[in-house]
Design a protein around this motif. Structure first.
Motif, PDB file in Angstrom:
ATOM      1  N   MET A 366       0.810  -1.220   0.000  1.00 33.83           N
ATOM      2  CA  MET A 366       0.000   0.000   0.000  1.00 33.83           C
ATOM      3  C   MET A 366       0.842   1.268   0.000  1.00 33.83           C
ATOM      4  O   MET A 366       0.293   2.372   0.035  1.00 33.83           O
ATOM      5  CB  MET A 366      -0.931   0.006   1.219  1.00 33.83           C
ATOM      6  CG  MET A 366      -1.864  -1.178   1.264  1.00 33.83           C
ATOM      7  SD  MET A 366      -2.989  -1.104   2.656  1.00 33.83           S
ATOM      8  CE  MET A 366      -3.309  -2.852   2.892  1.00 33.83           C
ATOM      9  N   ILE A 367       2.153   1.124  -0.022  1.00 37.29           N
ATOM     10  CA  ILE A 367       2.997   2.322  -0.076  1.00 37.29           C
ATOM     11  C   ILE A 367       3.892   2.286  -1.317  1.00 37.29           C
ATOM     12  O   ILE A 367       4.967   2.868  -1.336  1.00 37.29           O
ATOM     13  CB  ILE A 367       3.841   2.484   1.208  1.00 37.29           C
ATOM     14  CG1 ILE A 367       4.646   1.229   1.500  1.00 37.29           C
ATOM     15  CG2 ILE A 367       2.961   2.837   2.381  1.00 37.29           C
ATOM     16  CD1 ILE A 367       5.566   1.400   2.684  1.00 37.29           C
ATOM     17  N   THR A 368       3.421   1.578  -2.319  1.00 40.67           N
ATOM     18  CA  THR A 368       4.033   1.679  -3.640  1.00 40.67           C
ATOM     19  C   THR A 368       3.348   2.834  -4.386  1.00 40.67           C
ATOM     20  O   THR A 368       2.450   3.486  -3.842  1.00 40.67           O
ATOM     21  CB  THR A 368       3.856   0.381  -4.430  1.00 40.67           C
ATOM     22  OG1 THR A 368       2.444   0.122  -4.594  1.00 40.67           O
ATOM     23  CG2 THR A 368       4.498  -0.797  -3.703  1.00 40.67           C
ATOM     24  N   GLU A 369       3.743   3.059  -5.617  1.00 40.22           N
ATOM     25  CA  GLU A 369       3.120   4.126  -6.398  1.00 40.22           C
ATOM     26  C   GLU A 369       1.650   3.839  -6.685  1.00 40.22           C
ATOM     27  O   GLU A 369       0.861   4.761  -6.890  1.00 40.22           O
ATOM     28  CB  GLU A 369       3.902   4.316  -7.704  1.00 40.22           C
ATOM     29  CG  GLU A 369       5.313   4.858  -7.472  1.00 40.22           C
ATOM     30  CD  GLU A 369       6.120   4.957  -8.749  1.00 40.22           C
ATOM     31  OE1 GLU A 369       5.658   4.421  -9.790  1.00 40.22           O
ATOM     32  OE2 GLU A 369       7.204   5.560  -8.728  1.00 40.22           O
ATOM     33  N   GLY A 370       1.282   2.587  -6.686  1.00 40.41           N
ATOM     34  CA  GLY A 370      -0.130   2.227  -6.846  1.00 40.41           C
ATOM     35  C   GLY A 370      -0.759   1.797  -5.537  1.00 40.41           C
ATOM     36  O   GLY A 370      -1.857   1.233  -5.512  1.00 40.41           O
ATOM     37  N   GLY A 371      -0.092   2.096  -4.418  1.00 40.15           N
ATOM     38  CA  GLY A 371      -0.553   1.634  -3.110  1.00 40.15           C
ATOM     39  C   GLY A 371      -1.869   2.228  -2.664  1.00 40.15           C
ATOM     40  O   GLY A 371      -2.634   1.584  -1.945  1.00 40.15           O
TER      41      GLY A 371
END
Length: 548
Positions: A366-371
């Protein structure tokens, strides 16, 4: 208010009383109350497991904002940052050069506020959709790691340590709210925001969606159907006055929300005045209020970094409170299942470390660029109103109809020496089942596909994943019910023998009256539970007091 009186407080008291009576975690409480409905406890456990993974992401965002607030000029107050685009617009830019802003507006189709660009491009690094996960945002990963370490340090030694920490984390936000309120009411336009906050719109009562939102908000606010209240109640002394505590907590909870509303809407009124728009136009909900609307309002105040630090520190304190008890509620059923090993302090610390590490690793998605898209899937489906309504319906039905009114009244009398008022059983037996069913059905009929920012529509496969995450907890109740019914048929003689053995020992110790009390129980599991308590002197003293 109607949902609070008919659903919120009665269900809160039900869960608190059940936890105190059973003196054990949520899964075992339902298993021993009515074994066929152990699935209620498992469903609550599943919801808490899912909720703990995504709720702490909000704390990571708040921690990042807090760190970025230690500066002379807030980075989201202007457009002179590396992440800003030509569409960026801010109050500072407008003040410095109106002509430049006018020219920029004519060149682009849509301008974006500096606060929104900071949120989406600096904090989230948001991608084009859920199917574009992108890279890990390492700043958020560090923040997430830090908050999980803090949670572990507070929870690993058990409720005694975390309970002391909560004294600070629960009370300190009141100080910050008061400071923000004092500052808020001195701002120009604050009265408009407070008037909007207090003015009722009775025409909205005819809108079914208002009742859906009100009902689900009550369940969220009182942390119902998650096993948290049952777990906290299990730490009470057996004769603790849970009836009094339920009303005290309900009053404090509702009063805090009402009090905090003045601090928020006074600032939103100021923000509306500055932008020359209505208060309704600047009001947002969820992350939009915490990370866009309120930070934007802060930028328009003198000494804005100071107010930003206080605000996000308050968000962290309130969030840690919720995370502490939710983690404790999840660990308690696991520890109760293996008391021989996990009641030891060292083993509990290892279990807590393993759980926190696992949750941290899952949370990295959830803390990626799509997170953000993944976060919304969890938030929209896992701990959604549908799931909580489903669980609350079965809680009320099982206690009022399966376990029985008279037996639950006797349990209350054993603990606090008095019975529940008739109103609560009217709610448990009739009002809550009808109201939760009605809201549940309306939510299904009026269901709308999940979107982000009202523009991005999730693809069908993502919607399917979301439905599956919701069903994981909901199907626990019917599946375990069917399983218990099927397996009980094959071992019915053994169950009856165990029940008769428990009744015999109770009868031998306390006479025929106690045997009649045990015979009246809905299931042998309750008699076995009372037998266990009799052996350690807890229920024995209560029965001796009641039956002489």
């Amino acid at each position: 208010m109607i949902c609070l009186v008919t659903c919120g407080v009665p269900l809160f008291m039900l869960e608190l009383a059940l936890g105190q009576y059973m003196n054990i975690g949520s899964v075992e409480s339902w298993s021993r109350l009515v074994p066929a409905f152990k699935g209620i406890g498992v469903a609550s456990f599943t919801v808490t497991f899912q909720m703990n993974i995504y709720y702490i992401i909000i704390l990571a965002w708040a921690a990042y904002y807090l760190v970025m607030s230690f500066t002379s000029t807030l980075p989201w107050s202007h457009c002179n940052n590396e992440w800003n685009t030509e569409r960026c617009i801010s109050r500072l830019n407008v003040t410095l050069n109106d002509s430049i802003v006018t020219a920029n507006i004519s060149k682009v189709h849509r301008v974006v506020d500096a606060v929104e660009e900071f949120w989406e491009k600096k904090i989230l690094h948001i991608s084009g959709g859920v199917d574009e996960p992108g890279k890990l945002v390492w700043e958020l990963a560090v923040c997430l790691l830090v908050v999980w370490i803090l949670v572990y340090c507070c929870v690993c030694r058990g409720i005694r340590v975390s309970g002391k920490i909560v004294y600070f984390t629960a009370l300190f936000p009141y100080v910050i709210i008061t400071i923000l309120l004092i500052r808020g009411i001195t701002l120009d336009g604050a009265s408009d925001g407070i008037y909007f906050y207090l003015k009722p719109d009775f025409s909205r009562l005819t809108d079914p969606q208002v009742w859906v939102d009100g009902g689900t908000q009550i369940f969220f606010s009182y942390v119902l159907a998650t096993g948290v209240i049952i777990t906290l109640g299990s730490y009470n002394k057996y004769e603790n006055n849970f009836y009094r505590d339920s009303f005290i907590i309900a009053i404090i909870n509702s009063s805090t929300s009402f009090y905090g509303g003045f601090a928020v809407f006074s600032v939103l009124g100021f923000m509306a005045k500055e932008q020359n728009v209505s208060v309704e136009e600047v009001v947002k909900s969820g992350p939009g209020l915490v990370f866009i609307a309120y930070p934007k309002a802060i930028t328009e105040m003198p000494l804005s970094p100071l107010w930003a630090i206080l605000f996000f520190l308050m968000i962290l304190m309130v969030g840690f409170d919720s995370q502490f008890v939710a983690v404790e509620a999840l660990l308690a059923p696991i520890i109760d299942a293996y008391p021989k090993y996990l009641y030891k302090k060292r083993n509990r610390m290892i279990l807590t470390a393993v759980y926190c590490t696992f949750s941290f690793l899952v949370g990295l998605s959830m803390i990626t660029e799509g997170g953000m898209y993944v976060f919304q899937l969890f938030d929209y489906y896992c701990a959604s109103g549908l799931v909580l309504l489903w669980i609350c319906f079965f809680e009320a039905v099982v206690v009022a109809w399966c376990f029985g009114q008279e037996r639950f009244q006797e349990a209350a009398e054993l603990m606090i020496g008095r019975r529940f008022p008739l109103w609560f059983f009217i709610c448990w037996k009739y009002i809550i089942p009808v109201l939760t069913s009605a809201i549940f059905l309306f939510s299904i009929v009026s269901f709308k596909p999940l979107t982000y920012n009202k523009t991005y529509i999730y693809p069908r496969w993502a919607q399917g994943v979301g439905f599956c995450m919701a069903l994981v907890s909901m199907i626990c109740i019917p599946i375990i019910f069917v399983y218990k019914m099927m397996t009980t048929r094959g071992s019915l003689r053994k169950n009856v023998n165990q029940f008769q053995e428990a009744c015999a020992i109770l009868s031998k110790a306390y006479g025929e009256t106690a045997k009649e009390c045990a015979d009246a129980y809905f299931c042998y599991g309750q008699a076995l539970l009372d037998l266990a308590r009799m052996e350690n002197g807890v229920l024995g003293n209560a029965l001796q007091k009641r039956y002489g």
